[in-house]
Design an enzyme around this catalytic site. Structure first.
Site, short mmCIF file in Angstrom:
data_model
loop_
_atom_site.label_atom_id
_atom_site.label_comp_id
_atom_site.label_asym_id
_atom_site.label_seq_id
_atom_site.Cartn_x
_atom_site.Cartn_y
_atom_site.Cartn_z
N SER A 155 0.81 -1.22 0.00
CA SER A 155 0.00 0.00 0.00
C SER A 155 0.84 1.26 0.00
CB SER A 155 -0.92 -0.01 1.22
OG SER A 155 -1.81 -1.10 1.17
N GLY A 156 1.87 1.33 0.86
CA GLY A 156 2.72 2.51 0.93
C GLY A 156 3.57 2.68 -0.31
N GLU B 2 9.09 -5.97 -6.63
CA GLU B 2 8.22 -6.75 -5.75
C GLU B 2 8.46 -8.23 -6.02
OE1 GLU B 2 6.28 -8.38 -3.20
OE2 GLU B 2 5.98 -6.20 -3.10
N CYS C 34 -1.96 -6.21 3.05
CA CYS C 34 -3.38 -5.92 3.25
C CYS C 34 -4.24 -6.50 2.12
CB CYS C 34 -3.60 -4.41 3.35
SG CYS C 34 -5.32 -3.97 3.62
N CYS D 221 -5.85 -7.70 5.56
CA CYS D 221 -7.14 -7.15 5.99
C CYS D 221 -8.25 -7.31 4.96
CB CYS D 221 -6.98 -5.69 6.39
SG CYS D 221 -6.00 -4.70 5.27
N TYR E 198 -4.00 -3.26 -8.91
CA TYR E 198 -2.84 -2.52 -8.44
C TYR E 198 -1.75 -2.49 -9.50
CZ TYR E 198 -4.14 -1.63 -3.57
OH TYR E 198 -4.73 -1.15 -2.44
N ALA F 95 14.90 -7.10 -4.65
CA ALA F 95 15.95 -6.09 -4.81
C ALA F 95 16.70 -5.92 -3.50
CB ALA F 95 15.34 -4.75 -5.24
N GLY G 77 -3.38 -12.58 21.45
CA GLY G 77 -4.51 -11.86 22.03
C GLY G 77 -4.85 -10.59 21.29
N TYR H 39 -5.64 -8.23 17.51
CA TYR H 39 -6.79 -8.16 16.61
C TYR H 39 -6.83 -9.31 15.62
CZ TYR H 39 -3.81 -6.14 12.92
OH TYR H 39 -2.84 -5.93 11.96
N GLU I 267 -9.99 -11.79 15.41
CA GLU I 267 -10.76 -11.81 14.17
C GLU I 267 -10.88 -13.24 13.63
OE1 GLU I 267 -9.77 -7.26 12.67
OE2 GLU I 267 -8.57 -8.94 11.91
N ARG J 93 -0.14 -15.81 26.19
CA ARG J 93 0.89 -15.81 27.24
C ARG J 93 0.55 -14.83 28.35
NH1 ARG J 93 6.94 -15.35 25.19
NH2 ARG J 93 7.16 -15.58 27.45
N ARG K 230 -4.71 -5.77 24.08
CA ARG K 230 -3.98 -4.76 24.86
C ARG K 230 -3.92 -3.45 24.08
NH1 ARG K 230 1.51 -4.06 24.90
NH2 ARG K 230 1.73 -6.00 23.73
N HIS L 229 -33.10 8.32 13.99
CA HIS L 229 -33.84 7.26 14.66
C HIS L 229 -34.69 6.45 13.67
CE1 HIS L 229 -35.92 5.33 18.01
NE2 HIS L 229 -37.05 5.56 17.37
N GLU M 83 -27.41 6.58 16.72
CA GLU M 83 -28.01 7.66 17.50
C GLU M 83 -27.57 7.61 18.96
OE1 GLU M 83 -32.29 7.52 18.37
OE2 GLU M 83 -32.29 5.43 17.66
#
Length: 448
Positions: free
Chosen positions: A15-16, A35, A43, A48, A99, A115, A176, A178, A182, A199, A205, A437, A442
């Site tokens: 991505s970067g 690459e 990602c 993700c 991409y 590279a 522990g 994400y 997930e 652990r 966290r 609503h 809300e």
């Protein structure tokens, strides 16, 4: 004529790297990117994006069950892991092609090989070809970390989860954070018996304590088992290919797969950093300044390979800022304050700003507003699962320091609310906004 083959050589098309490449090229730079795997990065290819598609796919298990209370009769419903897996992998192929097309359309030359840096302005490709560049950008990302212990080679990481031949009946997930939570939600929803092994003595966290405790409670109600303070001793394979997991202080666990989701480490090995005097920090990351420059003036680094925030949108911002600074004559830095974050657990968590504990330690005088509610959908579906929204403000100004949420669609709701936190708005601004609503969102303007 330039004394270099390229104005910019980017190592890594994640991505970067992709953002930096195409923006630099748009400014008129001659750009190349190397690459060794697939264009798109973690990602898009093995992170993700495909994981979110698995979340969507797995959530239909609850949706189909809840549909009965909405008048639907669905007979003969069944699930096929190969069908979901292959659809996800086909979408990864689509994104990889998209991409690649983006880079080609911006006249970025792609070297589909590894590279290595051999000098401040020079790289050597795996084919042996050497290329020179005025600037080099390292955007090699990070990879899953697996500690070494007897049988660690029998374990898998998130990279392999998207290619499983069959859905496991029993899974042990180490970690522990994400990623662990997930995949625990995904597998549990699809019928796998899941044991999460950590652990430490807590999950997630860094997230608000009440919110992460709510997820733990919900997950345990769903049948996910947790073992805390449980270091791995060894993993052994049986003749039938299944695994026995041995933990310190706990009974052995029999499983079909052992997934390690215990953090990620920067990809710096074999980059040739020693040739240009760049020394990784204690965590293996490349140190950079506010403008992403390394200790070598011609070499920059962005994304997960650096010692900053390991999130895809952050890497994209860093790639943009780099290109603006170096090739656009617009010196730019990234503001790392109030970055929204989400855990696509089931239900999902979303957060921005300071947790209650962080706010109390930093400001002392704070106020916490909350709403502990049962979403309308869950009420009608006869699910006891409750959502929780929290707002932390600085007193007496009422400026919002943090928002933390768990419940259906929390990430979608928080993205808009994060703008208010970033802008420094107050609780009064939310109070003055009319509620939409009936909606879960809300609750944000009705907090007490």
């Amino acid at each position: 004529m330039s004394e270099y083959d390229f104005d910019l050589f980017v190592i890594g098309a994640g991505s970067g790297g992709v953002r930096a490449s195409r923006v630099a090229s748009a400014y008129g730079a001659k750009v190349a990117v190397a690459e060794e795997h697939r264009v798109g990065g973690t990602c898009v290819i093995r992170g993700c994006v495909p994981k979110k598609l698995l979340v969507y796919g797995s959530h239909f298990a609850e949706d189909l069950e809840d549909a009965k209370n909405y008048g639907w009769t669905i007979e003969g419903a069944s699930f096929s892991w190969p069908a979901l897996r292959d659809h996800v992998l086909n979408d990864v192929d689509r994104l990889n092609a998209a991409y690649t097309t983006t880079l080609n359309n911006h006249d970025v030359h792609i070297f589909h090989e590894r590279a290595t840096i051999i000098a401040p302005h020079r790289v050597r490709l795996a084919s042996g070809q050497e290329v020179s560049a005025k600037f080099i950008l390292i955007a090699t990302g990070a990879r899953p970390f697996v500690p070494e212990f007897p049988g660690s080679d029998l374990c898998i990481t998130s990279n392999e989860m998207f290619h499983l031949d069959a859905l496991p009946k029993r899974a042990v997930i180490a970690g522990g954070g994400y990623i662990a939570n997930e995949f625990a939600g995904i597998l549990n929803a699809l019928g796998t018996r899941v044991t999460v092994v950590n652990r430490g003595n807590t999950i997630l966290r860094g997230y608000d304590e009440q919110v992460r405790d709510r997820l733990l409670q919900i997950y345990m109600t769903k049948g996910i088992e947790f073992k805390f303070k449980a270091p791995f001793e060894k993993v052994e394979k049986r003749e039938d290919g299944t695994l026995d997991v041995y933990l310190t202080g706990h009974d052995p666990i029999h499983a079909d797969i052992v997934l390690f989701a215990t953090g990620r480490v920067p990809n710096v090995e074999g980059l040739g950093l020693g040739h240009v005097g760049i020394t990784p920090d204690d965590l293996g990351a490349i140190p950079v300044d506010d403008y992403s420059k390394t200790s070598c003036d011609s070499i920059y680094a962005v994304g997960d390979v650096t010692n900053r925030v390991q999130l895809t949108p952050v890497a994209i911002r860093e790639g943009q800022a780099f290109a603006d600074t170096v090739f656009g004559d617009k010196p730019s830095t990234v503001d790392y304050g109030c970055i929204p974050a989400a855990v696509f657990s089931q239900p999902p968590i979303a957060s921005v700003g300071l947790t209650e504990g962080e706010a109390r330690n930093r400001y002392g005088n704070i106020r916490v507003y909350s709403s502990d509610f049962r979403p309308m959908r869950n009420v009608f579906a006869h699910r006891a699962e409750r959502g929780l929204y929290k707002m932390i403000t600085e007193e007496p100004s009422g400026r919002i320091l943090g928002l933390h949420m768990i419940g259906p669609d929390s990430p979608e709701i928080l993205q808009a609310a994060a703008v208010a936190v970033k802008a420094g708005l107050t609780k009064q601004a939310f109070d003055d906004t009319v509620a939409l609503h009936p909606s879960m969102a809300e609750e944000l303007v009705l907090l007490k």
